[in-house]
Design a protein around this motif. Structure first.
Motif, PDB file in Angstrom:
ATOM      1  N   PHE A   1      14.240 -26.842  22.236  1.00  0.00           N
ATOM      2  CA  PHE A   1      15.249 -25.900  21.751  1.00  0.00           C
ATOM      3  C   PHE A   1      14.909 -24.475  22.160  1.00  0.00           C
ATOM      4  CE2 PHE A   1      16.432 -22.795  18.455  1.00  0.00           C
ATOM      5  CZ  PHE A   1      17.804 -22.827  18.635  1.00  0.00           C
ATOM      6  N   VAL A   2      13.639 -24.092  22.050  1.00  0.00           N
ATOM      7  CA  VAL A   2      13.242 -22.734  22.425  1.00  0.00           C
ATOM      8  C   VAL A   2      13.461 -22.528  23.920  1.00  0.00           C
ATOM      9  CG1 VAL A   2      11.345 -21.077  22.500  1.00  0.00           C
ATOM     10  CG2 VAL A   2      11.616 -22.555  20.510  1.00  0.00           C
ATOM     11  N   TYR A   3      13.263 -23.567  24.707  1.00  0.00           N
ATOM     12  CA  TYR A   3      13.542 -23.482  26.147  1.00  0.00           C
ATOM     13  C   TYR A   3      15.025 -23.185  26.373  1.00  0.00           C
ATOM     14  CZ  TYR A   3      13.595 -24.827  31.108  1.00  0.00           C
ATOM     15  OH  TYR A   3      13.748 -24.832  32.474  1.00  0.00           O
ATOM     16  N   LEU A   4      15.893 -23.899  25.652  1.00  0.00           N
ATOM     17  CA  LEU A   4      17.334 -23.656  25.741  1.00  0.00           C
ATOM     18  C   LEU A   4      17.671 -22.230  25.299  1.00  0.00           C
ATOM     19  CD1 LEU A   4      20.302 -24.553  26.073  1.00  0.00           C
ATOM     20  CD2 LEU A   4      20.178 -25.520  23.759  1.00  0.00           C
ATOM     21  N   ALA A   5      17.038 -21.781  24.223  1.00  0.00           N
ATOM     22  CA  ALA A   5      17.277 -20.429  23.731  1.00  0.00           C
ATOM     23  C   ALA A   5      16.876 -19.391  24.773  1.00  0.00           C
ATOM     24  CB  ALA A   5      16.487 -20.198  22.435  1.00  0.00           C
ATOM     25  N   GLY A   6      15.783 -19.656  25.472  1.00  0.00           N
ATOM     26  CA  GLY A   6      15.348 -18.739  26.512  1.00  0.00           C
ATOM     27  C   GLY A   6      16.327 -18.656  27.665  1.00  0.00           C
ATOM     28  N   LEU A   7      16.922 -19.790  28.022  1.00  0.00           N
ATOM     29  CA  LEU A   7      17.931 -19.789  29.082  1.00  0.00           C
ATOM     30  C   LEU A   7      19.140 -18.956  28.660  1.00  0.00           C
ATOM     31  CD1 LEU A   7      17.922 -23.516  30.289  1.00  0.00           C
ATOM     32  CD2 LEU A   7      16.604 -21.585  31.174  1.00  0.00           C
ATOM     33  N   LEU A   8      19.520 -19.114  27.396  1.00  0.00           N
ATOM     34  CA  LEU A   8      20.637 -18.327  26.876  1.00  0.00           C
ATOM     35  C   LEU A   8      20.321 -16.833  26.917  1.00  0.00           C
ATOM     36  CD1 LEU A   8      23.390 -18.199  25.500  1.00  0.00           C
ATOM     37  CD2 LEU A   8      22.244 -18.575  23.311  1.00  0.00           C
ATOM     38  N   SER A   9      19.073 -16.481  26.616  1.00  0.00           N
ATOM     39  CA  SER A   9      18.691 -15.067  26.622  1.00  0.00           C
ATOM     40  C   SER A   9      18.820 -14.475  28.022  1.00  0.00           C
ATOM     41  CB  SER A   9      17.258 -14.896  26.106  1.00  0.00           C
ATOM     42  OG  SER A   9      16.309 -15.360  27.053  1.00  0.00           O
ATOM     43  N   GLY A  10      18.531 -15.267  29.059  1.00  0.00           N
ATOM     44  CA  GLY A  10      18.664 -14.777  30.423  1.00  0.00           C
ATOM     45  C   GLY A  10      20.096 -14.405  30.758  1.00  0.00           C
ATOM     46  N   LEU A  11      21.021 -15.309  30.419  1.00  0.00           N
ATOM     47  CA  LEU A  11      22.432 -15.026  30.672  1.00  0.00           C
ATOM     48  C   LEU A  11      22.924 -13.843  29.841  1.00  0.00           C
ATOM     49  CD1 LEU A  11      24.417 -18.377  31.009  1.00  0.00           C
ATOM     50  CD2 LEU A  11      23.811 -16.724  32.774  1.00  0.00           C
ATOM     51  N   GLN A  12      22.479 -13.774  28.589  1.00  0.00           N
ATOM     52  CA  GLN A  12      22.904 -12.688  27.717  1.00  0.00           C
ATOM     53  C   GLN A  12      22.360 -11.339  28.206  1.00  0.00           C
ATOM     54  OE1 GLN A  12      25.485 -13.979  26.312  1.00  0.00           O
ATOM     55  NE2 GLN A  12      25.015 -13.241  24.261  1.00  0.00           N
ATOM     56  N   ALA A  13      21.168 -11.351  28.778  1.00  0.00           N
ATOM     57  CA  ALA A  13      20.607 -10.110  29.326  1.00  0.00           C
ATOM     58  C   ALA A  13      21.490  -9.572  30.437  1.00  0.00           C
ATOM     59  CB  ALA A  13      19.189 -10.359  29.842  1.00  0.00           C
ATOM     60  N   LEU A  14      21.936 -10.469  31.319  1.00  0.00           N
ATOM     61  CA  LEU A  14      22.791 -10.050  32.430  1.00  0.00           C
ATOM     62  C   LEU A  14      24.153  -9.581  31.924  1.00  0.00           C
ATOM     63  CD1 LEU A  14      23.235  -9.766  35.459  1.00  0.00           C
ATOM     64  CD2 LEU A  14      23.921 -12.171  35.522  1.00  0.00           C
ATOM     65  N   ASN A  15      24.731 -10.340  30.998  1.00  0.00           N
ATOM     66  CA  ASN A  15      26.048  -9.990  30.465  1.00  0.00           C
ATOM     67  C   ASN A  15      26.011  -8.643  29.745  1.00  0.00           C
ATOM     68  OD1 ASN A  15      28.877 -10.647  29.606  1.00  0.00           O
ATOM     69  ND2 ASN A  15      27.925 -10.676  27.589  1.00  0.00           N
ATOM     70  N   SER A  16      24.963  -8.416  28.956  1.00  0.00           N
ATOM     71  CA  SER A  16      24.857  -7.160  28.215  1.00  0.00           C
ATOM     72  C   SER A  16      24.621  -5.985  29.158  1.00  0.00           C
ATOM     73  CB  SER A  16      23.729  -7.241  27.184  1.00  0.00           C
ATOM     74  OG  SER A  16      24.037  -8.185  26.174  1.00  0.00           O
ATOM     75  N   GLU A  17      23.864  -6.227  30.225  1.00  0.00           N
ATOM     76  CA  GLU A  17      23.652  -5.164  31.203  1.00  0.00           C
ATOM     77  C   GLU A  17      24.980  -4.744  31.836  1.00  0.00           C
ATOM     78  OE1 GLU A  17      20.384  -4.479  34.622  1.00  0.00           O
ATOM     79  OE2 GLU A  17      21.898  -5.990  35.162  1.00  0.00           O
ATOM     80  N   ILE A  18      25.801  -5.732  32.157  1.00  0.00           N
ATOM     81  CA  ILE A  18      27.117  -5.440  32.732  1.00  0.00           C
ATOM     82  C   ILE A  18      27.966  -4.649  31.736  1.00  0.00           C
ATOM     83  CG2 ILE A  18      29.275  -6.473  33.539  1.00  0.00           C
ATOM     84  CD1 ILE A  18      27.538  -8.821  34.606  1.00  0.00           C
ATOM     85  N   GLN A  19      27.932  -5.060  30.464  1.00  0.00           N
ATOM     86  CA  GLN A  19      28.718  -4.380  29.428  1.00  0.00           C
ATOM     87  C   GLN A  19      28.246  -2.941  29.223  1.00  0.00           C
ATOM     88  OE1 GLN A  19      31.307  -5.513  27.736  1.00  0.00           O
ATOM     89  NE2 GLN A  19      31.279  -7.720  27.978  1.00  0.00           N
ATOM     90  N   SER A  20      26.961  -2.710  29.437  1.00  0.00           N
ATOM     91  CA  SER A  20      26.402  -1.376  29.204  1.00  0.00           C
ATOM     92  C   SER A  20      26.685  -0.411  30.345  1.00  0.00           C
ATOM     93  CB  SER A  20      24.888  -1.465  28.998  1.00  0.00           C
ATOM     94  OG  SER A  20      24.222  -1.719  30.230  1.00  0.00           O
ATOM     95  N   THR A  21      27.072  -0.958  31.499  1.00  0.00           N
ATOM     96  CA  THR A  21      27.274  -0.189  32.738  1.00  0.00           C
ATOM     97  C   THR A  21      26.014   0.585  33.115  1.00  0.00           C
ATOM     98  OG1 THR A  21      28.191   1.810  31.681  1.00  0.00           O
ATOM     99  CG2 THR A  21      29.747   0.048  32.236  1.00  0.00           C
ATOM    100  N   SER A  22      24.849   0.066  32.707  1.00  0.00           N
ATOM    101  CA  SER A  22      23.570   0.691  33.025  1.00  0.00           C
ATOM    102  C   SER A  22      22.739  -0.258  33.873  1.00  0.00           C
ATOM    103  CB  SER A  22      22.796   1.032  31.743  1.00  0.00           C
ATOM    104  OG  SER A  22      23.559   1.856  30.890  1.00  0.00           O
ATOM    105  N   SER A  23      21.686   0.262  34.463  1.00  0.00           N
ATOM    106  CA  SER A  23      20.758  -0.574  35.224  1.00  0.00           C
ATOM    107  C   SER A  23      19.530  -0.821  34.366  1.00  0.00           C
ATOM    108  CB  SER A  23      20.372   0.111  36.537  1.00  0.00           C
ATOM    109  OG  SER A  23      19.461  -0.695  37.262  1.00  0.00           O
ATOM    110  N   ILE A  24      19.441  -2.028  33.818  1.00  0.00           N
ATOM    111  CA  ILE A  24      18.338  -2.375  32.924  1.00  0.00           C
ATOM    112  C   ILE A  24      17.215  -3.072  33.680  1.00  0.00           C
ATOM    113  CG2 ILE A  24      17.748  -3.567  30.760  1.00  0.00           C
ATOM    114  CD1 ILE A  24      19.801  -1.311  30.460  1.00  0.00           C
ATOM    115  N   GLY A  25      17.544  -3.668  34.823  1.00  0.00           N
ATOM    116  CA  GLY A  25      16.539  -4.379  35.606  1.00  0.00           C
ATOM    117  C   GLY A  25      16.598  -5.881  35.476  1.00  0.00           C
ATOM    118  N   VAL A  26      17.722  -6.403  35.015  1.00  0.00           N
ATOM    119  CA  VAL A  26      17.881  -7.860  34.894  1.00  0.00           C
ATOM    120  C   VAL A  26      18.077  -8.454  36.295  1.00  0.00           C
ATOM    121  CG1 VAL A  26      19.244  -9.716  33.865  1.00  0.00           C
ATOM    122  CG2 VAL A  26      18.965  -7.540  32.643  1.00  0.00           C
TER     123      VAL A  26
END
Length: 332
Positions: free
Chosen positions: A154-179
């Motif tokens: 489950f934690v592995y699945l959660a980590g995969l979700l965090s990767g996608l969410q990092a990219l999505n949130s970076e796009i929403q922020s219109t900033s360069s976070i380094g994802v």
């Protein structure tokens, strides 16, 4: 005398270090064996949010005296990222409401706050993703980790979700976070390490969402939305409706409002038909919260207010059913 004093101080320092290390190991073990399962069985998202933000600095600091708590960090930063993302969604609704009222200054201010919140969310999600890779190894390379138990998976699945969410949130922020920009492709491949039936259809839903959103990612002969529909049925039967969120995200990306509405209606009907899985009530509650957020955004854009209380699955433009009336004259 100086030598004796130095030796005593050195001994005290060593004792303290061993005590801290033991405490850190106990805290990590307890959190994994009891805190995370307890939280997953609860449906209180606000409590989980407050816990992750409050305890992450304490628990992560034990990495200074013992092994880095990478696996625990995945969950802490994923949850803390969700807290910041929730703030971003609230600011977005405020901006949309201001637009609806033609209040440009209030809308602009809310949009600035929204971007700041999403930038924070992206940084937290990225930390979760980095700890995920540190613990399990670089995902999507062709070799799957050797999981110790269900929580490990489950934690592995959660980590995969965090990767996608990092990219999505970076796009929403219109900033360069380094994802990393290839995180979607990497996550899509890594989902094959998880049993789809076991995890409520979520691995396939995650993979199909990547197919739907990434140009050229769809394998020949596959239909992303057919796969998402199949995953929806699995999630509904299991009482963990996370696949609905992925389905809605994919539909939003395609600009298919009718499909988005259908997914929201389906989620609302499923909540009436089947209670949440007792062991994973937190995940199901998280899915509902995100579906409500999608619904709220649509309602505010079109009416200036959120989804009316108790009316998830209905929309402002639904045809009102004609109410049958009785002719009371016949009864007199």
């Amino acid at each position: 005398m100086t030598l004796i004093l130095g030796a005593l101080l050195s001994g005290c320092s060593m004792v303290n270090h061993m005590m801290y290390k033991t405490t850190g190991d106990v805290m990590q073990g307890f959190s994994r064996e009891h805190t995370i399962p307890y939280l997953m069985a609860s449906g209180d998202l606000a409590m989980g949010c407050a816990m992750s933000e409050a305890t992450a600095p304490l628990l992560m600091s034990f990495g200074r005296v013992t092994s880095e708590p990478d696996q625990l960090a995945i969950m802490l930063y994923l949850s803390a990222g969700g807290c910041a993302e929730e703030q971003g969604r609230e600011h977005e609704l405020a901006a949309l409401a201001a637009f609806y009222e033609s209040d440009g200054n209030a809308a602009e201010d809310a949009m600035i706050r929204q971007k700041r919140a999403y930038a924070l969310a992206s940084r937290r999600y990225l930390k979760s993703w980095e700890h995920h890779n540190a613990f399990y190894g670089e995902p999507g390379t062709g070799e799957c980790p050797d999981f110790d138990d269900d929580l490990d998976e489950f934690v592995y699945l959660a980590g995969l979700l965090s990767g996608l969410q990092a990219l999505n949130s970076e796009i929403q922020s219109t900033s360069s976070i380094g994802v990393p920009k290839n995180v979607g492709t990497v996550v899509g491949r890594a989902t094959s390490c998880l049993e789809n039936d076991k995890w409520w259809g979520a691995p396939m839903a995650l993979r199909a969402t990547v197919w739907a959103m990434m140009p050229g990612a769809l394998p020949e002969g596959e239909d992303a939305f057919e796969r998402l529909a199949m995953a929806d049925r699995q999630g509904e039967e299991a009482g963990v409706r996370l696949s609905h969120v992925f389905h809605a995200i994919a539909a939003i990306n395609k600009g298919d409002e009718a499909r988005v509405k259908a997914v929201i209606r389906q989620h609302a009907e499923s909540l009436e038909a089947r209670p949440a899985n007792e062991d994973w009530a937190f995940v199901d509650a998280m899915a509902t919260s995100m579906i409500v957020a999608v619904s709220d955004r649509m309602w505010v854009e079109n009416t200036g207010h959120r989804t009316p209380l108790g009316q998830l699955g209905t929309f402002w433009d639904d045809q009102q059913k004609e109410v049958e009336t009785m002719d009371l004259d016949d009864l007199l």
